[in-house]
Write an enzyme that holds these catalytic residues in place. Sequence first.
Site, PDB file in Angstrom:
ATOM      1  N   CYS A 152       0.510  -0.982   0.450  1.00 14.77           N
ATOM      2  CA  CYS A 152       0.151   0.154  -0.081  1.00 14.77           C
ATOM      3  C   CYS A 152       0.998   1.029  -0.049  1.00 14.77           C
ATOM      4  O   CYS A 152       2.148   1.001   0.898  1.00 14.77           O
ATOM      5  CB  CYS A 152      -0.300   0.128   1.453  1.00 14.77           C
ATOM      6  SG  CYS A 152      -1.962   1.488   1.400  1.00 14.77           S
ATOM      7  N   CYS A 155       1.324   4.120   4.444  1.00 15.87           N
ATOM      8  CA  CYS A 155       1.599   4.522   4.755  1.00 15.87           C
ATOM      9  C   CYS A 155       3.187   3.444   4.608  1.00 15.87           C
ATOM     10  O   CYS A 155       3.688   2.834   5.749  1.00 15.87           O
ATOM     11  CB  CYS A 155       1.467   3.671   6.752  1.00 15.87           C
ATOM     12  SG  CYS A 155      -0.339   4.383   6.587  1.00 15.87           S
ATOM     13  N   CYS A 256      -8.438  -0.486   7.504  1.00 10.23           N
ATOM     14  CA  CYS A 256      -7.108   0.810   7.570  1.00 10.23           C
ATOM     15  C   CYS A 256      -6.915   1.115   8.452  1.00 10.23           C
ATOM     16  O   CYS A 256      -7.917   1.904   9.330  1.00 10.23           O
ATOM     17  CB  CYS A 256      -7.533   1.383   6.058  1.00 10.23           C
ATOM     18  SG  CYS A 256      -6.263   3.223   6.226  1.00 10.23           S
ATOM     19  N   GLN A 385      -9.423  20.142   7.170  1.00 12.66           N
ATOM     20  CA  GLN A 385      -8.818  18.911   7.354  1.00 12.66           C
ATOM     21  C   GLN A 385      -8.494  17.994   8.152  1.00 12.66           C
ATOM     22  O   GLN A 385      -9.150  17.333   8.523  1.00 12.66           O
ATOM     23  CB  GLN A 385      -7.766  19.972   8.488  1.00 12.66           C
ATOM     24  CG  GLN A 385      -7.488  21.196   8.345  1.00 12.66           C
ATOM     25  CD  GLN A 385      -5.434  20.822   7.797  1.00 12.66           C
ATOM     26  OE1 GLN A 385      -5.191  20.277   7.764  1.00 12.66           O
ATOM     27  NE2 GLN A 385      -5.553  22.631   7.051  1.00 12.66           N
ATOM     28  N   PHE A 416      -5.702  31.341   0.386  1.00 11.34           N
ATOM     29  CA  PHE A 416      -6.549  29.641  -0.349  1.00 11.34           C
ATOM     30  C   PHE A 416      -7.036  29.455   0.794  1.00 11.34           C
ATOM     31  O   PHE A 416      -6.802  28.763   1.750  1.00 11.34           O
ATOM     32  CB  PHE A 416      -5.202  29.368  -0.205  1.00 11.34           C
ATOM     33  CG  PHE A 416      -4.019  29.915  -1.546  1.00 11.34           C
ATOM     34  CD1 PHE A 416      -4.135  28.847  -3.397  1.00 11.34           C
ATOM     35  CD2 PHE A 416      -3.086  30.862  -1.020  1.00 11.34           C
ATOM     36  CE1 PHE A 416      -3.421  29.732  -3.706  1.00 11.34           C
ATOM     37  CE2 PHE A 416      -2.524  30.993  -2.160  1.00 11.34           C
ATOM     38  CZ  PHE A 416      -2.583  30.626  -3.719  1.00 11.34           C
ATOM     39  N   GLU A 437     -10.785  32.103  -2.390  1.00 14.73           N
ATOM     40  CA  GLU A 437     -10.731  30.131  -2.727  1.00 14.73           C
ATOM     41  C   GLU A 437     -11.288  30.049  -4.313  1.00 14.73           C
ATOM     42  O   GLU A 437     -11.927  31.200  -4.716  1.00 14.73           O
ATOM     43  CB  GLU A 437     -11.529  29.784  -1.548  1.00 14.73           C
ATOM     44  CG  GLU A 437     -11.637  28.082  -2.272  1.00 14.73           C
ATOM     45  CD  GLU A 437      -9.965  27.428  -1.760  1.00 14.73           C
ATOM     46  OE1 GLU A 437      -9.565  26.859  -2.831  1.00 14.73           O
ATOM     47  OE2 GLU A 437      -9.519  27.800  -1.264  1.00 14.73           O
ATOM     48  N   ASP A 485      -2.174  29.961   2.708  1.00 10.78           N
ATOM     49  CA  ASP A 485      -2.550  28.459   3.292  1.00 10.78           C
ATOM     50  C   ASP A 485      -2.359  27.972   1.646  1.00 10.78           C
ATOM     51  O   ASP A 485      -3.367  27.172   1.454  1.00 10.78           O
ATOM     52  CB  ASP A 485      -3.255  28.505   3.774  1.00 10.78           C
ATOM     53  CG  ASP A 485      -3.116  26.323   3.739  1.00 10.78           C
ATOM     54  OD1 ASP A 485      -1.919  25.210   3.112  1.00 10.78           O
ATOM     55  OD2 ASP A 485      -3.881  26.112   4.718  1.00 10.78           O
ATOM     56  N   CYS A 512       2.248  22.563   3.452  1.00  8.09           N
ATOM     57  CA  CYS A 512       2.009  21.725   2.883  1.00  8.09           C
ATOM     58  C   CYS A 512       2.777  20.594   1.979  1.00  8.09           C
ATOM     59  O   CYS A 512       2.763  19.427   2.034  1.00  8.09           O
ATOM     60  CB  CYS A 512       0.484  20.490   2.449  1.00  8.09           C
ATOM     61  SG  CYS A 512       0.438  21.136   1.042  1.00  8.09           S
TER      62      CYS A 512
END
Length: 563
Positions: A152, A155, A256, A385, A416, A437, A485, A512
Amino acid sequence: MTTISNLTNSLPLHIRKFKFPPSSSSQSHRFPLSTLSCSLPEPQPQPQPSNTTSNSKTPNPNSNSNANANSYFPKRGQTIELLCESLAYKGKGLCKVTETGFVVMCDRALPGERFIGRVTRKKGNYAEATKLETLTPPFDIVDAPCVYVPHCGGCKTQNLSYQAQIKAKEEQVRDLIVHVGKFSHKDLELHGIMKPIVPCDIQFHYRNKMEFSFGPHKWLPKELLHERNVDGGSENYALGLHIPGFFDKILNVDKCLLQTDPANKVLAAIQECWRDPQLGFSPYNVHSHLGFLKHLMLRSGRDVMTGLPEIMVNFVTSSYKPELLKVLVDKVSAFTEVVSVMNNVNTSVGNTSVGEEEYTLYGKSSITETLRGLKFQISANSFFQTNTHQAEVLYKLIEECSGIRGDGSEIVLDLFCGTGTIGLTLARSVRHVYGYEVVPQAISDARLNAEINGIQNATFVQGDLNKIDENFGKNFPKPDIVISDPNRPGMHMKLIKFLLNLRASRIVYVSCNPATCARDLDYLCHGVAELNIKGCYKLISLQPVDMFPHTPHIECVCLLELC
């Protein structure tokens, strides 16, 4: 205007810092890489060809260097021994060929691991490889609790201790801010700019949204291919996650460990029954574009009055057939946590869960969640989030960085803004928040969230911040604080220029993607010489935050002040 410098800065760090091998006449063969360096062995003298006869050919003066280069650069398909020295950005192992020190990137390789790999791709001064066999186990290895880890893509570092994970992420951010952002190690340390990464207290079951795909064939590793039903049929149907790099290969997933326990119960219930041939379900085939069931999205929230969990189940289908879905709706609505069952109808061939039409099949059309004391309604396709617990930590850091006086006098520009979560958490302490946005649905949700929380000093506007013109900024007063952001590509140069001309007192940059974050910080602080743009901000602090344990993703909160 694209320059070689800009292109170089946009490349991954390990590529920008690596150098081609010097010619055979060079006395030094040292290659800097991250904080490590590797010395290649000095080239050995080659025997000169004999010239004893008049018919002998004149030796090629470049023959030795060509031979060295051929032996130095591995070829596609070649099997080589590699040592992983660190984790690079996006979680790939940064490895070196043991004999030469040539750089090879390898997925799922961990620091300290010595292994055999096969070269899959050559990219000039580095290569990519697939791990075949581990010779020496990595440092800080742990047993991964999830059975799907080997295949997968969600992770990749679950078998690396959490302390080692966050240490690697912090080093990646520091590397990028130095080499892409052009901030010196000395300044980062001397002025305390670079802060230690904030870990996540909850390392499993933290995701409030998961999306699974339906498919006509389960993907199986080679060692399990014998389990496939050779006669085909519904037993081979898949509901799960895509194998990394493949849009048409689905690993069947029954549980999961990243999503909540109630969501896993719902997933298990659906897996128990949807393959029954008598129910008539057909999974969507991305090649033939035939089939009914496309995606299953599970969203988790909390009732704001009781604090009890709320689950939304969203079936994404290629057409609207509520009578066909009824058996699945009845199955999942039996769980007390399920308060919403939605159906997004997506008739396009694209691999997206957003439908052209949306129907409520059971309960209400949204679930709720609280964040920083505010109530938020979350619809099937609205942004929120993904890690609610760590979002509380992140937003607190943003509020602290913004340095709001609290007297209700300041203007905040929220770029954003998404569904308005950051701006609305600040609105209680400022005069007004202006949010922008590009996604219309997000703006609708932001306005609704403001109304739900009785916030009247927030204005949300739909607009593309990558396409602003000279009129942008005329519809709001000059802000005291800018919150930015952006998504992974970072900010467009048009927006960078606007902010440099705007000269707000403080900018809180939330990212991010540390690579594009470092690039934008460089522009805002140091300018862009080739475009004759001068920077006017000083980086005060940079705080990495681990939002998603066991994944390569890193969030950063950066404070800039006007010089």
